[in-house]
Scaffold this active site. Structure first.
Site, PDB file in Angstrom:
ATOM      1  N   SER A 154      -3.622  10.457  -0.001  1.00 23.72           N
ATOM      2  CA  SER A 154      -2.913  10.814  -1.240  1.00 23.72           C
ATOM      3  C   SER A 154      -3.953  11.305  -2.248  1.00 23.72           C
ATOM      4  CB  SER A 154      -2.228   9.567  -1.812  1.00 23.72           C
ATOM      5  OG  SER A 154      -1.774   9.807  -3.129  1.00 23.72           O
ATOM      6  N   TYR A 168      -2.801   0.770  -3.688  1.00 26.64           N
ATOM      7  CA  TYR A 168      -2.455   2.034  -3.032  1.00 26.64           C
ATOM      8  C   TYR A 168      -3.664   2.977  -3.000  1.00 26.64           C
ATOM      9  CZ  TYR A 168       0.218   6.310  -2.043  1.00 26.64           C
ATOM     10  OH  TYR A 168       0.687   7.467  -1.475  1.00 26.64           O
TER      11      TYR A 168
HETATM   12  N1  LIG Z   1       5.707  12.088  -1.746  1.00 24.75           N
HETATM   13  C1  LIG Z   1       4.566  12.042  -2.401  1.00 24.75           C
HETATM   14  O1  LIG Z   1       4.493  12.424  -3.575  1.00 24.75           O
HETATM   15  C2  LIG Z   1       3.321  11.575  -1.713  1.00 24.75           C
HETATM   16  C3  LIG Z   1       2.143  11.752  -2.401  1.00 24.75           C
HETATM   17  C4  LIG Z   1       0.972  11.311  -1.806  1.00 24.75           C
HETATM   18  C5  LIG Z   1       1.008  10.721  -0.558  1.00 24.75           C
HETATM   19  N2  LIG Z   1       2.176  10.539   0.094  1.00 24.75           N
HETATM   20  C6  LIG Z   1       2.108   9.899   1.404  1.00 24.75           C
HETATM   21  O2  LIG Z   1       2.993  10.529   2.301  1.00 24.75           O
HETATM   22  C7  LIG Z   1       3.521   9.557   3.192  1.00 24.75           C
HETATM   23  C8  LIG Z   1       5.037   9.500   2.974  1.00 24.75           C
HETATM   24  O3  LIG Z   1       5.662   9.442   4.178  1.00 24.75           O
HETATM   25  P1  LIG Z   1       7.228   9.673   4.381  1.00 24.75           P
HETATM   26  O4  LIG Z   1       7.722  10.629   3.337  1.00 24.75           O
HETATM   27  O5  LIG Z   1       7.456  10.028   5.796  1.00 24.75           O
HETATM   28  O6  LIG Z   1       7.693   8.182   4.005  1.00 24.75           O
HETATM   29  P2  LIG Z   1       9.005   7.386   4.073  1.00 24.75           P
HETATM   30  O7  LIG Z   1       8.895   6.443   2.934  1.00 24.75           O
HETATM   31  O8  LIG Z   1      10.196   8.273   4.165  1.00 24.75           O
HETATM   32  O9  LIG Z   1       8.849   6.526   5.444  1.00 24.75           O
HETATM   33  C9  LIG Z   1       8.922   7.100   6.729  1.00 24.75           C
HETATM   34  C10 LIG Z   1       9.310   6.050   7.750  1.00 24.75           C
HETATM   35  O10 LIG Z   1       8.331   5.004   7.871  1.00 24.75           O
HETATM   36  C11 LIG Z   1       8.978   3.918   8.521  1.00 24.75           C
HETATM   37  N3  LIG Z   1       8.172   2.697   8.479  1.00 24.75           N
HETATM   38  C12 LIG Z   1       7.973   1.859   7.424  1.00 24.75           C
HETATM   39  N4  LIG Z   1       7.189   0.826   7.787  1.00 24.75           N
HETATM   40  C13 LIG Z   1       6.867   1.001   9.090  1.00 24.75           C
HETATM   41  C14 LIG Z   1       6.087   0.258  10.037  1.00 24.75           C
HETATM   42  N5  LIG Z   1       5.476  -0.887   9.709  1.00 24.75           N
HETATM   43  N6  LIG Z   1       5.958   0.744  11.301  1.00 24.75           N
HETATM   44  C15 LIG Z   1       6.576   1.901  11.663  1.00 24.75           C
HETATM   45  N7  LIG Z   1       7.335   2.633  10.819  1.00 24.75           N
HETATM   46  C16 LIG Z   1       7.485   2.194   9.540  1.00 24.75           C
HETATM   47  C17 LIG Z   1      10.312   3.840   7.772  1.00 24.75           C
HETATM   48  O11 LIG Z   1      11.310   3.187   8.536  1.00 24.75           O
HETATM   49  C18 LIG Z   1      10.642   5.319   7.499  1.00 24.75           C
HETATM   50  O12 LIG Z   1      11.617   5.836   8.388  1.00 24.75           O
HETATM   51  C19 LIG Z   1       2.883   8.216   2.841  1.00 24.75           C
HETATM   52  O13 LIG Z   1       1.724   7.980   3.583  1.00 24.75           O
HETATM   53  C20 LIG Z   1       2.545   8.430   1.367  1.00 24.75           C
HETATM   54  O14 LIG Z   1       1.529   7.570   0.923  1.00 24.75           O
HETATM   55  C21 LIG Z   1       3.347  10.963  -0.455  1.00 24.75           C
END
Ligand SMILES: NC(=O)c1ccc[n+]([C@@H]2O[C@H](COP(=O)([O-])OP(=O)(O)OC[C@H]3O[C@@H](n4cnc5c(N)ncnc54)[C@H](O)[C@@H]3O)[C@@H](O)[C@H]2O)c1
Length: 282
Positions: A154, A168
């Site tokens: 991130s 985080y």
């Molecule tokens: N959106 C933003 O602005 C932003 C910015 C910086 C970083 N990120 C990063 O991007 C990623 C976001 O991912 P996403 O949009 O796919 O997230 P999301 O929150 O939609 O989660 C994706 C899936 O992860 C699964 N999950 C949760 N815990 C789990 C576990 N212990 N084992 C296996 N699966 C598990 C959930 O069931 C869900 O289906 C993260 O790493 C976040 O830190 C996002």
């Protein structure tokens, strides 16, 4: 044999499931990788989320299957890698996409406000999941003639962030060192490791944020637009493919230029927007 930039490759995306509302970065990446010909294991703790992404890929004409397990558990992580090899005969791309979201009411902003249970949870989900999956993926990638590991950190791992606090940012920052270590120790195994640092995207991950904060996140970005999960997915395609064969050990922000601007430049954008909207042109 499939066609596309990832034809013949096998990929795993952790947290690749869909929550069913806003698109996630894991979900979008799984779809992009499959669109470019990879066979994709959609790994998730929630079966219904994983199956939603698998169904979307099938409808798109791609090949994917679900793996259900908790990526924080060593046994499940190891079984996930075995599942990819058993089902598709090897492993070439691993996208460590999982991220920890603390509860808004429990967020402490400074180091002295750190909530220990949040820190432990962030270490588990942000750092341990990626480290374990990489540990088990590397032997399978060596067997497969090499591979590409893509960690998702991130912009909060590059500079102190606004919303998610110290646990985080600190654990996301540690992913950059995991990336470098993997690249350094396993280059001779034909394994590359890189990291994507998303900025102010709008996705399933941030779907609950206050609309005013969502607008401010957009406005401080030099491009003046919001990122989407597809912006991450298409970079993952490049990093997973042989097009990036000589790129390893780097972190690439996907942030609309956020880190190109000094704070005073961002302040100027915000003030200029306010003047525009007062004059009715915003
Ligand atoms: N959106 C933003 O602005 C932003 C910015 C910086 C970083 N990120 C990063 O991007 C990623 C976001 O991912 P996403 O949009 O796919 O997230 P999301 O929150 O939609 O989660 C994706 C899936 O992860 C699964 N999950 C949760 N815990 C789990 C576990 N212990 N084992 C296996 N699966 C598990 C959930 O069931 C869900 O289906 C993260 O790493 C976040 O830190 C996002």
């Amino acid at each position: 044999m499939s066609e596309g930039r990832l034809a013949g490759k096998v990929a795993i995306v952790t947290g690749g499931g869909s929550r069913g509302g806003e698109l996630g970065t894991g979900e979008a990446t799984a779809i992009c990788l499959a669109r470019e010909g990879a066979r994709v294991v959609v790994a998730d703790i929630a079966a219904e989320n994983a199956e939603r992404t698998v169904a979307a890929i099938s409808e798109d004409g791609g090949e994917a299957s679900a793996f259900i397990g908790d990526a924080c558990q060593s046994h499940d992580s190891s079984s996930m890698i075995d599942a990819a090899v058993d089902r598709y005969g090897g492993l070439h791309v691993l996208m460590n996409n999982l991220g920890y979201r603390s509860q808004p009411k429990k967020r402490g902003r400074g180091v002295d406000g750190l909530v220990e249970e949040q820190f432990d949870a962030a270490v588990q989900l942000n750092l341990k999941t990626a480290t374990l999956a990489s540990k088990y993926a590397i032997p399978a990638m060596k067997e497969s003639g090499g591979g590409s590991i893509i960690n998702v950190s991130s912009v909060d791992g590059l500079a102190a962030g606004h919303s998610y606090g110290v646990p985080y940012g600190v654990t996301k920052g540690a992913l950059h060192m995991l990336t470098i270590s993997t690249a350094a120790y396993h280059g001779r195994d034909g394994i590359r490791a890189n990291c994507i640092a998303p900025g102010h995207l709008h996705s399933s991950y941030t779907s609950a944020i206050d609309p005013k904060l969502r607008d401010r996140r957009r406005r401080v970005v030099p491009l003046g637009t919001e990122g989407t999960p597809w912006d991450v997915g298409w970079l993952a395609v490049f990093l997973g493919s042989d097009e990036s064969r000589w790129i390893s050990g780097v972190t690439i922000p996907v942030d609309g230029g956020l880190f190109a601007a000094q704070p005073l430049v961002a302040q100027h954008y915000m003030e200029a927007d306010e003047i525009d909207s007062e004059e009715g042109t915003g």
